[in-house]
Write a protein that holds these residues in place. Structure first.
Motif, PDB file in Angstrom:
ATOM      1  N   ALA A   1       0.828  -1.212   0.000  1.00  0.00           N
ATOM      2  CA  ALA A   1       0.000   0.000   0.000  1.00  0.00           C
ATOM      3  C   ALA A   1       0.860   1.260   0.000  1.00  0.00           C
ATOM      4  CB  ALA A   1      -0.925   0.012   1.218  1.00  0.00           C
TER       5      ALA A   1
ATOM      6  N   ARG B   1     -10.975  -7.285   5.170  1.00  0.00           N
ATOM      7  CA  ARG B   1     -10.803  -6.083   4.363  1.00  0.00           C
ATOM      8  C   ARG B   1     -10.800  -4.868   5.285  1.00  0.00           C
ATOM      9  NH1 ARG B   1     -14.952  -8.491   1.493  1.00  0.00           N
ATOM     10  NH2 ARG B   1     -16.384  -6.812   2.061  1.00  0.00           N
TER      11      ARG B   1
ATOM     12  N   ALA C   1      -8.171  -1.256   6.860  1.00  0.00           N
ATOM     13  CA  ALA C   1      -6.963  -0.433   6.827  1.00  0.00           C
ATOM     14  C   ALA C   1      -6.612   0.035   8.229  1.00  0.00           C
ATOM     15  CB  ALA C   1      -7.148   0.774   5.906  1.00  0.00           C
TER      16      ALA C   1
ATOM     17  N   MET D   1       1.022   2.127   7.851  1.00  0.00           N
ATOM     18  CA  MET D   1      -0.063   2.306   6.887  1.00  0.00           C
ATOM     19  C   MET D   1      -0.266   0.969   6.179  1.00  0.00           C
ATOM     20  SD  MET D   1      -0.523   4.866   3.633  1.00  0.00           S
ATOM     21  CE  MET D   1      -0.807   6.298   4.665  1.00  0.00           C
TER      22      MET D   1
ATOM     23  N   SER E   1      -3.152  -1.684   4.222  1.00  0.00           N
ATOM     24  CA  SER E   1      -4.436  -1.882   3.562  1.00  0.00           C
ATOM     25  C   SER E   1      -4.556  -3.351   3.182  1.00  0.00           C
ATOM     26  CB  SER E   1      -4.524  -1.006   2.306  1.00  0.00           C
ATOM     27  OG  SER E   1      -5.720  -1.244   1.589  1.00  0.00           O
ATOM     28  N   THR E   2      -5.677  -3.961   3.531  1.00  0.00           N
ATOM     29  CA  THR E   2      -5.886  -5.374   3.204  1.00  0.00           C
ATOM     30  C   THR E   2      -7.235  -5.564   2.523  1.00  0.00           C
ATOM     31  OG1 THR E   2      -6.826  -5.791   5.405  1.00  0.00           O
ATOM     32  CG2 THR E   2      -4.458  -6.237   5.109  1.00  0.00           C
TER      33      THR E   2
ATOM     34  N   SER F   1      -4.003  -7.368   0.432  1.00  0.00           N
ATOM     35  CA  SER F   1      -2.871  -6.770  -0.246  1.00  0.00           C
ATOM     36  C   SER F   1      -2.477  -7.629  -1.451  1.00  0.00           C
ATOM     37  CB  SER F   1      -1.701  -6.628   0.737  1.00  0.00           C
ATOM     38  OG  SER F   1      -0.647  -5.884   0.170  1.00  0.00           O
TER      39      SER F   1
ATOM     40  N   ASN G   1      -5.484   1.406  -2.056  1.00  0.00           N
ATOM     41  CA  ASN G   1      -4.963   1.709  -0.722  1.00  0.00           C
ATOM     42  C   ASN G   1      -6.120   2.263   0.105  1.00  0.00           C
ATOM     43  OD1 ASN G   1      -3.730   2.623   1.588  1.00  0.00           O
ATOM     44  ND2 ASN G   1      -2.047   3.649   0.538  1.00  0.00           N
ATOM     45  N   ARG G   2      -6.788   1.393   0.847  1.00  0.00           N
ATOM     46  CA  ARG G   2      -7.967   1.782   1.615  1.00  0.00           C
ATOM     47  C   ARG G   2      -7.658   2.812   2.692  1.00  0.00           C
ATOM     48  NH1 ARG G   2      -9.127  -3.403  -0.303  1.00  0.00           N
ATOM     49  NH2 ARG G   2     -11.360  -3.952  -0.405  1.00  0.00           N
ATOM     50  N   ALA G   3      -6.398   2.928   3.077  1.00  0.00           N
ATOM     51  CA  ALA G   3      -6.029   3.872   4.129  1.00  0.00           C
ATOM     52  C   ALA G   3      -6.176   5.322   3.685  1.00  0.00           C
ATOM     53  CB  ALA G   3      -4.591   3.617   4.583  1.00  0.00           C
TER      54      ALA G   3
ATOM     55  N   THR H   1     -11.500   8.936   5.248  1.00  0.00           N
ATOM     56  CA  THR H   1     -10.479   7.907   5.091  1.00  0.00           C
ATOM     57  C   THR H   1      -9.960   7.532   6.478  1.00  0.00           C
ATOM     58  OG1 THR H   1      -8.713   9.543   4.919  1.00  0.00           O
ATOM     59  CG2 THR H   1      -9.743   8.806   2.850  1.00  0.00           C
TER      60      THR H   1
END
Length: 488
Positions: free
Chosen positions: A86, A154, A156, A170, A172-173, A175, A206-208, A340
Motif C-alpha cells: 500500500a 478487508r 486499513a 499504513m 491496507s488489506t 494486499s 490503498n484503503r487507508a 479515510t
C-alpha cells in the motif's frame, strides 16, 4: 538551366526540407511522447537498465534493485511485498508505476533536480546513473502488528506520531505482492495486473488513503464533541439524551444502538454520552450547535482538503447544507459524512497533540548514492482545530471510553489509552463497517491510530467497533510502545 532541370531541383530541395522537418519533428517535438510510449523497447531497456534507488524502513531496504543477467540489467525486488504494498506500490514494465514508486520516481531513478550534481559527477566519471534512497517514517514493528492483526479481513490501519505527523504504519488489506508485477515480461506483468484489477476485493486500492471513503460512524462524535467544547461546553455539561429522538421536518426518529436508553432521566453529561456512544445525545447536540460549527471543526481537522504525503490522499467529505434531520444523522457519522482512515487518525492525533494537527508524511529523508542527505522532511503544522484546554477535556472523555465504556478491548496494562469506537451502517442487508481511533499514552501521547474493518470483518452483522477494531488498535499501540522501550 532549362525548365525540366529547374523543376527537378525544386522538387529535390522540397524533399530535402521535408526530410529535415520530419527529422526535427521526431527528434525534438515528439521525442518525449515517443520516449514515454510503452511500446518503445529501447526506452524500457533504458529505464530498467539503470540502478534504481532503494526504499528504506528502519535502516533496511524493503525495495531494491538487484543486478541480473538479462537485457534489463536489474530486477526490482520487494522484501515482505504484501506488507508494504500500500505504501511502495509497484514498478512494472506492464502497468507502469504506483505508490511511492510513482510519486518518488524522479528521485528513485536519479533524474530529479536535487540529483543534478550527482548526475554531472557520474557523467564526468563515465559511471552509470544511480537513483537516490528514500527513507520512510514507517515503524517496522507497528506495520507488521497492523498487518497481522487485520489478517484476511478487508480494512486499513494508519498510525501517526501526533507530535510530528510522521506516519508510523499504513496498511491496507487485502494486499498483493508487487514482485509479481516486477517481472521482465510485459505480457506476464499485464496478465497479473488484469487479474488484480478483476479481483472483487480490490487489492490494488490503498484503503487507508484512497478509493471509496467510508462513513465514520460514531468516531465522528469526536468532531461534534470538539465543536461543543470549543463552544463552551464541558465534560460535565448535561445534554438531552432521549431513548428515541424525534427528527424535525419528518415523522422519522433516531434511536440508540440496539434501541437502548442512555440513562433514566433523559439527560446525561457530555462525557457520559461519549463514553457509552449515545446516538440521540449527539444528534440533539449537533442540532443545537448548528451545522456551521461542526462543519468548521471538521474542516480544521482536514475534511475537504487534498493531501500529498507524498501519496495522493482522497479528500474526506461532508454533506452540503444539510437540514436538521440530516445534521442529526451526520452527527453520528452517517448520511453523507465520509472519511479515510488517515483522516480519522488525524483527528486522534490532533487531540493528542494539545489541539494542534501536524501534516502527515511518509518520507523522512532522501540520500544520494553517496549517502549524503539531499532532502529531509521538517514537521509542519497543518491547523489548530481546538484549544489545549478543549483537547485536554476531550482526552479525559476518550479515556473513559476505554476505561469503562465501549472501547474496553483496547485497554493495555500500565498504559492509559484514549479512544473512540465507531460502527457505521452501510445498508439494510450489509454488515456495518467497524472503527476504532485512539492514542497513547494518554498523558504523553507518542502514537495515534485509526482502524477500519469493512463490513464487520469475520463477525458480520453483530460486529461493533469495540469488538472488532479496538483489539487491532491495541496491537499497533503495543508494538509502537514496545519498540520505543527497546530504544529503537
Amino acid at each position: 538551366m532549362n525548365e525540366p532541370i529547374r523543376r527537378l531541383s525544386a522538387v529535390v530541395l522540397l524533399l530535402f526540407f521535408t526530410l529535415m522537418a520530419a527529422g526535427s519533428w521526431v527528434q525534438f517535438v515528439k521525442a518525449k511522447q515517443l520516449g514515454d510510449d510503452p511500446r518503445n523497447v529501447r526506452t524500457l531497456y533504458k529505464q530498467f537498465g539503470s540502478f534504481r534507488g532503494p526504499i528504506i524502513v528502519d535502516g533496511q531496504a524493503i525495495v531494491s534493485s538487484v543486478p541480473i543477467d538479462d537485457p534489463f540489467n536489474y530486477q526490482r525486488t520487494y522484501t515482505d511485498g504484501p506488507l508494504y504494498a500500500a505504501i511502495t506500490g509497484y514498478y512494472s514494465i506492464g502497468p507502469g508505476r504506483s505508490g511511492l514508486e510513482a510519486s518518488e520516481n524522479s528521485l528513485l531513478d536519479g533524474s530529479a533536480d536535487a540529483l543534478f550534481w550527482t548526475r554531472l559527477g557520474e557523467l564526468v566519471a563515465g559511471t552509470q546513473q544511480q537513483g537516490a534512497s528514500v527513507e520512510l517514517t514507517i515503524n517496522a514493528a507497528a506495520q507488521k502488528a497492523a498487518f497481522d492483526a487485520l489478517g484476511n479481513r478487508r480494512g486499513a490501519v494508519v498510525a501517526i506520531n501526533p507530535r510530528t505527523g510522521a506516519i508510523l504504519a499504513m496498511v491496507s488489506t487485502p494486499s498483493y505482492d508487487p514482485a509479481t508485477l516486477a517481472v521482465h515480461s510485459s505480457a506476464d506483468a499485464n496478465r497479473v495486473y488484469q487479474s488484480l484489477l478483476s479481483d472483487q476485493t480490490n487489492p490494488l486500492i490503498n484503503r487507508a488513503i484512497g478509493g471509496d471513503t467510508y462513513p465514520p460512524g460514531s468516531t465522528f462524535k469526536l468532531v461534534v464533541a470538539a465543536a461543543a467544547l470549543q463552544a463552551g461546553y464541558s465534560p460535565d455539561t448535561l445534554i438531552d439524551a432521549p431513548q428515541e429522538l424525534s427528527l424535525p421536518l419528518t415523522t422519522a426518529t433516531l434511536k440508540n444502538y440496539g434501541g437502548e436508553s442512555c440513562g433514566p432521566t433523559g439527560k446525561i453529561t457530555l462525557l457520559e454520552a461519549l463514553r457509552i456512544s449515545c446516538n440521540t445525545a449527539f444528534a440533539k447536540l449537533a442540532m443545537d450547535l448548528g451545522w456551521p460549527a461542526i462543519e468548521s471543526m471538521a474542516a480544521n481537522f482536514g475534511w475537504g482538503s487534498g493531501l500529498n504525503i507524498p501519496l495522493g490522499v482522497t479528500p474526506s467529505r461532508l454533506p452540503v447544507s444539510p437540514n436538521q434531520p440530516e445534521v442529526a444523522q451526520s452527527a453520528i457519522g452517517q448520511f453523507d459524512v465520509r472519511a479515510t482512515p488517515l483522516q480519522m487518525a488525524m483527528v486522534a492525533a490532533a487531540i493528542a497533540n494539545h489541539g494542534v494537527l501536524m501534516k502527515p508524511y511518509l518520507v523522512n529523508k532522501v540520500r544520494d548514492p553517496d549517502l549524503r542527505v539531499i532532502e529531509q522532511t521538517t514537521p509542519e503544522k497543518l491547523s489548530t482545530p481546538m484549544s489545549p484546554d478543549a483537547a485536554a477535556a476531550l482526552t479525559v472523555m476518550m479515556q473513559a471510553v476505554v476505561k469503562n465504556g465501549t472501547g474496553t478491548r483496547a485497554q493495555i496494562d500500565g498504559v492509559s489509552v484514549a479512544g473512540k469506537t465507531g460502527t457505521a451502517e452501510t445498508g439494510l442487508h450489509t454488515p456495518p463497517h467497524t472503527w476504532f481511533v485512539a492514542f497513547a499514552p494518554a498523558e504523553n501521547p507518542t502514537v495515534a491510530v485509526a482502524v477500519l474493518v469493512e463490513n464487520g470483518g469475520d463477525i458480520g452483522s453483530e460486529a461493533t467497533g469495540g469488538a472488532v477494531a479496538a483489539p487491532i488498535a491495541k496491537a499497533v499501540i503495543e508494538a509502537v510502545l514496545a519498540n520505543a522501550a527497546g530504544g529503537n
